[in-house]
Design a protein around this motif. Structure first.
Motif, short mmCIF file in Angstrom:
data_model
loop_
_atom_site.label_atom_id
_atom_site.label_comp_id
_atom_site.label_asym_id
_atom_site.label_seq_id
_atom_site.Cartn_x
_atom_site.Cartn_y
_atom_site.Cartn_z
N GLN A 65 0.82 -1.22 0.00
CA GLN A 65 0.00 0.00 0.00
C GLN A 65 0.85 1.27 0.00
O GLN A 65 0.52 2.24 -0.67
CB GLN A 65 -0.94 0.00 1.21
N ASP A 66 1.97 1.26 0.74
CA ASP A 66 2.84 2.44 0.78
C ASP A 66 3.44 2.74 -0.60
O ASP A 66 3.53 3.90 -1.00
CB ASP A 66 3.96 2.26 1.80
N LEU A 67 3.81 1.70 -1.31
CA LEU A 67 4.36 1.88 -2.65
C LEU A 67 3.28 2.39 -3.61
O LEU A 67 3.53 3.29 -4.42
CB LEU A 67 4.95 0.57 -3.17
N VAL A 68 2.08 1.87 -3.48
CA VAL A 68 0.96 2.34 -4.30
C VAL A 68 0.70 3.82 -4.02
O VAL A 68 0.52 4.62 -4.95
CB VAL A 68 -0.31 1.50 -4.06
N ASP A 69 0.71 4.22 -2.74
CA ASP A 69 0.51 5.63 -2.38
C ASP A 69 1.60 6.51 -2.99
O ASP A 69 1.32 7.60 -3.50
CB ASP A 69 0.50 5.80 -0.86
N LEU A 70 2.84 6.04 -2.95
CA LEU A 70 3.96 6.80 -3.50
C LEU A 70 3.81 6.99 -5.01
O LEU A 70 3.93 8.11 -5.52
CB LEU A 70 5.28 6.07 -3.19
N ILE A 71 3.51 5.91 -5.70
CA ILE A 71 3.34 5.98 -7.16
C ILE A 71 2.16 6.89 -7.52
O ILE A 71 2.26 7.72 -8.42
CB ILE A 71 3.14 4.57 -7.75
N CYS A 72 1.05 6.74 -6.81
CA CYS A 72 -0.12 7.60 -7.06
C CYS A 72 0.24 9.06 -6.86
O CYS A 72 -0.16 9.92 -7.66
CB CYS A 72 -1.28 7.22 -6.13
N GLY A 73 0.98 9.34 -5.81
CA GLY A 73 1.38 10.73 -5.54
C GLY A 73 2.17 11.32 -6.68
O GLY A 73 1.87 12.43 -7.16
N PHE A 74 3.19 10.59 -7.17
CA PHE A 74 4.00 11.09 -8.29
C PHE A 74 3.15 11.30 -9.53
O PHE A 74 3.21 12.34 -10.18
CB PHE A 74 5.11 10.09 -8.64
N MET A 75 2.36 10.30 -9.88
CA MET A 75 1.60 10.37 -11.12
C MET A 75 0.51 11.44 -11.07
O MET A 75 0.30 12.16 -12.05
CB MET A 75 1.01 9.00 -11.45
N LEU A 76 -0.19 11.54 -9.96
CA LEU A 76 -1.28 12.52 -9.87
C LEU A 76 -0.75 13.94 -9.78
O LEU A 76 -1.37 14.87 -10.32
CB LEU A 76 -2.20 12.18 -8.71
N ASP A 77 0.39 14.14 -9.12
CA ASP A 77 1.00 15.47 -9.10
C ASP A 77 1.39 15.89 -10.52
O ASP A 77 1.16 17.03 -10.93
CB ASP A 77 2.24 15.49 -8.20
N ASP A 78 1.96 14.96 -11.25
CA ASP A 78 2.35 15.24 -12.63
C ASP A 78 1.11 15.50 -13.49
O ASP A 78 1.11 16.39 -14.35
CB ASP A 78 3.16 14.07 -13.19
N PHE A 79 0.04 14.73 -13.26
CA PHE A 79 -1.19 14.95 -14.02
C PHE A 79 -1.79 16.32 -13.71
O PHE A 79 -2.27 17.01 -14.61
CB PHE A 79 -2.21 13.86 -13.71
N ALA A 80 -1.74 16.75 -12.44
CA ALA A 80 -2.25 18.08 -12.07
C ALA A 80 -1.50 19.17 -12.83
O ALA A 80 -2.11 20.14 -13.30
CB ALA A 80 -2.13 18.30 -10.57
N CYS A 81 -0.19 19.01 -12.98
CA CYS A 81 0.60 19.97 -13.77
C CYS A 81 0.17 19.93 -15.24
O CYS A 81 0.07 20.96 -15.90
CB CYS A 81 2.08 19.67 -13.65
N ALA A 82 -0.08 18.72 -15.75
CA ALA A 82 -0.51 18.58 -17.15
C ALA A 82 -1.85 19.27 -17.38
O ALA A 82 -2.05 19.90 -18.42
CB ALA A 82 -0.61 17.10 -17.51
N VAL A 83 -2.77 19.17 -16.41
CA VAL A 83 -4.08 19.83 -16.54
C VAL A 83 -3.90 21.33 -16.62
O VAL A 83 -4.55 22.01 -17.42
CB VAL A 83 -5.01 19.44 -15.37
N GLU A 84 -2.99 21.88 -15.80
CA GLU A 84 -2.77 23.33 -15.81
C GLU A 84 -2.18 23.81 -17.13
O GLU A 84 -2.45 24.92 -17.57
CB GLU A 84 -1.85 23.72 -14.65
N GLU A 85 -1.38 22.96 -17.77
CA GLU A 85 -0.73 23.35 -19.02
C GLU A 85 -1.53 22.97 -20.26
O GLU A 85 -1.25 23.47 -21.35
CB GLU A 85 0.65 22.70 -19.10
N ALA A 86 -2.53 22.12 -20.12
CA ALA A 86 -3.27 21.61 -21.27
C ALA A 86 -4.13 22.69 -21.91
O ALA A 86 -4.69 23.54 -21.23
CB ALA A 86 -4.14 20.43 -20.85
N ARG A 87 -4.23 22.62 -23.22
CA ARG A 87 -5.10 23.51 -23.97
C ARG A 87 -6.41 22.83 -24.32
O ARG A 87 -7.43 23.48 -24.50
CB ARG A 87 -4.40 23.99 -25.23
N ASP A 88 -6.37 21.51 -24.47
CA ASP A 88 -7.58 20.77 -24.81
C ASP A 88 -7.43 19.32 -24.35
O ASP A 88 -6.41 18.93 -23.80
CB ASP A 88 -7.88 20.86 -26.31
#
Length: 142
Positions: A65-88
């Motif tokens: 579970q700790d590894l899953v939490d770590l991976i989710c954190g990295f990926m979702l943080d990166d996705f949040a940045c992608a949403v801010e930069e996305a045009r469509d």
């Protein structure tokens, strides 16, 4: 029409349908409470749907579970940045490719390509369901 990834729009049953997750997968918090006919209903957002899909896919392979939490954190943080930069929506669909997800994971852990491909398919499917449910042919970002 805009979609706000942080605005709570979906109840838990809808969130499970969007993410394709079963009843044993949960999100990290209880949602935003609203009252419908005097009854408290918790509403969740688009990030929560993607997180549930990601957690469900990871937990099918990784039992730590700790590894899953770590991976989710990295990926979702990166996705949040992608949403801010996305045009469509195509920008987000492109971000959810296996190559980009692999790069997002590299910061904290390395996952086999097979898992990355499954995650990519799962998250792209979740995003497509979000677009269909909200009636958007394309997402518009302000």
């Amino acid at each position: 029409m805009d979609i706000d990834f942080l605005e709570g729009n979906f109840d838990i049953q809808t969130l499970r349908l969007l993410s394709g997750s079963g009843p044993d997968i949960t999100v990290r918090y209880n949602g935003s409470p609203v009252f419908v006919a005097g009854k408290a209903v918790l509403l969740f957002n688009a990030y929560d749907a993607l997180e549930m899909a990601l957690r469900d896919e990871l937990l099918s392979t990784i039992s730590d579970q700790d590894l899953v939490d770590l991976i989710c954190g990295f990926m979702l943080d990166d996705f949040a940045c992608a949403v801010e930069e996305a045009r469509d929506a195509s920008d987000l669909q492109n971000w959810l490719t296996a190559a980009n997800l692999s790069a997002a994971c590299m910061m904290g852990t390395v996952l086999p390509r097979k898992i990355i491909r499954r995650i990519s398919v799962r998250l792209r499917s979740c995003l497509r369901r979000l677009r269909n449910l909200t009636g958007l042919k394309d997402l518009v970002f302000s």
